[in-house]
Design an enzyme around this catalytic site. Structure first.
Site, PDB file in Angstrom:
ATOM      1  N   GLU A  45       0.857  -1.189   0.000  1.00 29.00           N
ATOM      2  CA  GLU A  45       0.000   0.000   0.000  1.00 29.00           C
ATOM      3  C   GLU A  45       0.885   1.228   0.000  1.00 29.00           C
ATOM      4  OE1 GLU A  45      -2.743   0.525   3.311  1.00 29.00           O
ATOM      5  OE2 GLU A  45      -3.794   2.051   2.151  1.00 29.00           O
ATOM      6  N   GLU A 379     -11.637  -2.802   3.756  1.00 28.44           N
ATOM      7  CA  GLU A 379     -12.130  -3.168   5.095  1.00 28.44           C
ATOM      8  C   GLU A 379     -13.551  -2.668   5.197  1.00 28.44           C
ATOM      9  OE1 GLU A 379      -9.391  -1.352   7.830  1.00 28.44           O
ATOM     10  OE2 GLU A 379      -8.206  -3.177   7.984  1.00 28.44           O
TER      11      GLU A 379
HETATM   12  O1  AHR Z   1      -2.034  -1.415   6.652  1.00 31.01           O
HETATM   13  C1  AHR Z   1      -2.476  -0.188   7.087  1.00 31.01           C
HETATM   14  C2  AHR Z   1      -3.985  -0.067   7.063  1.00 31.01           C
HETATM   15  O2  AHR Z   1      -4.554  -0.931   7.979  1.00 31.01           O
HETATM   16  C3  AHR Z   1      -4.656  -0.439   5.778  1.00 31.01           C
HETATM   17  O3  AHR Z   1      -4.645   0.582   4.877  1.00 31.01           O
HETATM   18  C4  AHR Z   1      -6.041  -0.772   6.187  1.00 31.01           C
HETATM   19  O4  AHR Z   1      -6.653  -1.688   5.329  1.00 31.01           O
HETATM   20  C5  AHR Z   1      -5.875  -1.244   7.599  1.00 31.01           C
HETATM   21  O5  AHR Z   1      -6.745  -0.600   8.457  1.00 31.01           O
END
Ligand code: AHR
Length: 658
Positions: A45, A379
């Site tokens: 990410e 999520e």
């Molecule tokens: O990994 C960091 C964050 O944690 C992600 O963006 C999210 O999906 C989770 O809450």
């Protein structure tokens, strides 16, 4: 007499407890379920400056002058003007440099990079710029310099060159400069030649020549190689919360991330203001690292690509989980659904007949990327999620019945929302359900049986984001990684239902992080792998091909009350013809174990890998990147029974050649 005997008897009991030998029964002759090739993967990410300023090797920040503050990252001097009728429709801004009014003054602009620009000693850097002479009155010179503004030397310039721009049409100009020194916080300076002419500059770029695989628009080599060395089976991208965005407008839109880099529009990141104690107002996504680059990387590192796409719901932490105008209503979803359908076409389609596949082909990859999975929603929870997901599932199933769909179970690994989402995912017939658990040490210690109890029918599990967050400390200390290793025996033992797992997040810039722990840390010149990285790597390199039964007193070894903090699992690896036994001692005493390798006889060459730290709070760092690394020695084991002692707080792997 009694007074003397009492402490002595306690001593005897204590001694016999620590000296007790537990037997691990491992059946090597009966191959169990197959371990999926996707089992251990990576989660990427753009958080912690993982993309721009990180894996994406571009050194120029705000290269297209599109940040809301159009000169963010830049220091312009002399005579300059921002213009917005440039050659790239989605990035219209550019900078005009003109005569500063006197021959002893200069016009130009300097870029600070991401926390400075890192130049490696003797490395080459490819500068490029789109430029023109709007007055078309002959050649215009542009001086290009790598500079060290904090230098005490006579000259700030460490490397320099010139380009000559001619004509009023926009053209791309290139130049390679070599840095004679290593410099962590350099900058790029452009100076208009000392003539009275005018010059327009747009998409100013500087890449190391030596990027991963020497790709165009490439990736920082040390970071991409660290991923390759993990041998991941699956590669999840582009998040995480950035999939959803703070608002629907700022969700990750993959269509904006493909095609020529010059025309990929800027997007706000989810992580600029998320934590007011670690604020990064200058954090944007250039989309330079876009979906083509993600697919290409997946192929290069041998991982199955796993994109996650917005389900028309913006981040529920920020916007709530009730129906509102913050989320797309079901009747508004078609463009979002098209994003998924078109993505599958982009990855797998025929360039001769499909518009998106044609873009892939034009970007240099005519062959399909062979996409098999797509996650819809990150999520998500609440009633809105299954309502929104339903039409996606219907249309994807209809058009691409072979694509496996991954649904979400929300942000937490248990509780009401989690249960409701699992129920909904069963109803909707998702192929896999994405579970997230950022949990503390206690949770990891007591969750060694988590998946033993799961139903065997219905959706499979993708442990899509997880990490052990220490109690009161959120760094990458050894103990947290040890508990991750312990927990992972549970993933392995349940490989019939847990099909993939990705530790998260992957990267963090030491000066730009919002979230920790993370697997790999870096600054502008160097990087280091954390203890958690090594645990992931140990599992991935030792994942084997088939599960073997491993029990102690007839029960799985999962840190249960009577198991002295032991966790263990075993696999067979057809490629190396080896039995691989993983044992984690989370206790503070050495443990005597008898490995009972049923089905093996005689002597066997064995590789014994040990991961241990005397200081449980110890961690690797830029200064000391290899303080904690697994060590491998060769031993000879005799079968079927072999006695070993697992030191306290230690992860050991026995790779026994059959
Ligand atoms: O990994 C960091 C964050 O944690 C992600 O963006 C999210 O999906 C989770 O809450």
């Amino acid at each position: 007499m009694k007074r003397i005997l009492f402490p002595f008897s306690i001593l005897l009991i204590a001694f016999s407890l620590s000296a007790q030998t537990n037997k691990l029964d491992i059946n090597t002759s009966k191959l169990g379920i197959e371990i999926p090739s996707t089992m251990y993967g990576i989660f990427f990410e753009d958080i912690n400056f993982a993309a721009d300023g990180g894996l994406y090797a571009e050194l120029v920040k705000n290269r297209s002058f599109e940040f809301p503050n159009h000169l963010a990252g830049w220091k312009a001097f002399g005579s300059f003007e921002l213009k917005d009728d440039g050659p790239f429709e989605k990035n219209p801004y550019y900078l005009r440099l003109s005569y500063p009014g006197r021959n002893d003054k200069y016009s130009g602009v300097e870029n600070e990079g991401f926390f400075g620009m890192g130049f490696q000693k003797d490395a080459e850097y490819r500068f490029s710029v789109w430029a023109r002479n709007p007055q078309n009155d002959g050649d215009v010179e542009l001086q290009v310099e790598l500079v060290n503004t904090s230098s005490m030397d006579e000259r700030q310039q460490i490397a320099e060159g010139k380009i000559t721009v001619s004509g009023k049409e926009w053209k791309k100009y290139e130049l390679v400069l070599k840095s004679p020194i290593a410099l962590a916080k350099g900058s790029l300076r452009l100076v208009l030649g000392t003539n009275t002419k005018t010059l327009d500059v747009e998409h100013v770029s500087l890449f190391p020549v030596d990027v991963y695989h020497k790709d165009k628009n490439g990736l920082r080599k040390d970071l991409a190689e660290a991923l390759e060395q993990l041998k991941p089976g699956v590669f999840r991208f582009p998040g995480g919360c950035i999939v959803e965005g703070n608002s629907l407008d700022t969700r990750y839109q993959w269509k904006n991330s493909v095609g020529p880099v010059e025309n990929r529009p800027l997007n706000e990141t989810r992580w600029n203001f998320t934590f007011s104690n670690r604020m990064y107002p200058d954090y944007y996504q250039s989309y330079g690292l876009g979906f083509f680059e993600y697919f290409r990387l997946a192929e290069q590192i041998g991982a199955e690509p796993l994109p996650i796409i917005s389900v028309g719901i913006s981040c529920e932490f920020a916007n709530g989980s009730e129906r509102s105008d913050k989320h797309a209503a079901v009747y508004q979803l078609q463009p979002y659904i098209d994003d998924v359908l078109d993505l599958i076409a982009f990855a797998n389609g025929d360039p001769a007949t499909d518009k998106w596949a044609k873009i892939r082909s034009e970007m240099g990859h005519p062959a399909p990327f062979n996409l098999k999975y797509v996650g819809i929603g990150n999520e998500q929870w609440g009633k809105i999620y299954p309502e929104n997901l339903k039409p996606f599932v219907e249309q994807v199933r209809k058009k691409y019945p072979d694509i496996q769909i991954i649904g979400s179970s929300g942000p937490f690994p248990d509780g009401k929302d989690f249960d409701e989402m699992w129920e909904a995912m069963r109803k909707i017939n998702a192929d896999l359900v994405d579970e997230h658990f950022y949990r503390n040490e206690g949770w990891f210690l007591k969750s060694g049986n988590r998946y033993d109890k799961y139903p065997r029918k219905g959706p499979k599990i993708f442990a899509g984001e997880y990490a052990c967050h220490g109690d009161g400390k959120k760094w990458n200390h050894f103990y947290a990684s040890l508990l991750e290793a312990a927990f992972m025996t549970n993933l392995e033992r349940n490989a019939d239902i847990v099909r993939m797992a990705t530790y998260a997040p992957l990267f963090a810039h030491v000066e730009g992080w919002q979230w920790r722990p993370d697997a790999i840390w870096f600054d502008n010149l160097n990087s280091f792998k954390t203890c958690s990285y090594y645990v992931q790597q140990l599992y991935s390199l030792n994942k084997g091909t088939n599960l073997l039964s491993l029990t102690m007193n007839g029960k799985p070894v999962a840190g249960n009350a009577d198991q002295n903090g032991l966790f263990a699992s075993a696999v067979f690896d057809k490629e190396s013809n080896s039995v691989i036994v993983k044992v984690i001692n989370t206790g503070d005493k050495p443990q005597s174990l008898r490995l009972n390798l049923k089905g093996l006889k005689g002597k066997h060459q064995t590789e014994l890998t040990t991961f241990h730290a005397e200081n449980l709070d110890g961690e690797n760092s830029l200064e000391n990147p290899s303080l904690y690394v697994p060590k491998t020695t060769k031993i000879e084991m005799s079968a079927p029974e072999f006695d070993v002692t697992i030191p306290a707080f230690t992860f050991q792997i026995f790779k026994i050649k059959k």
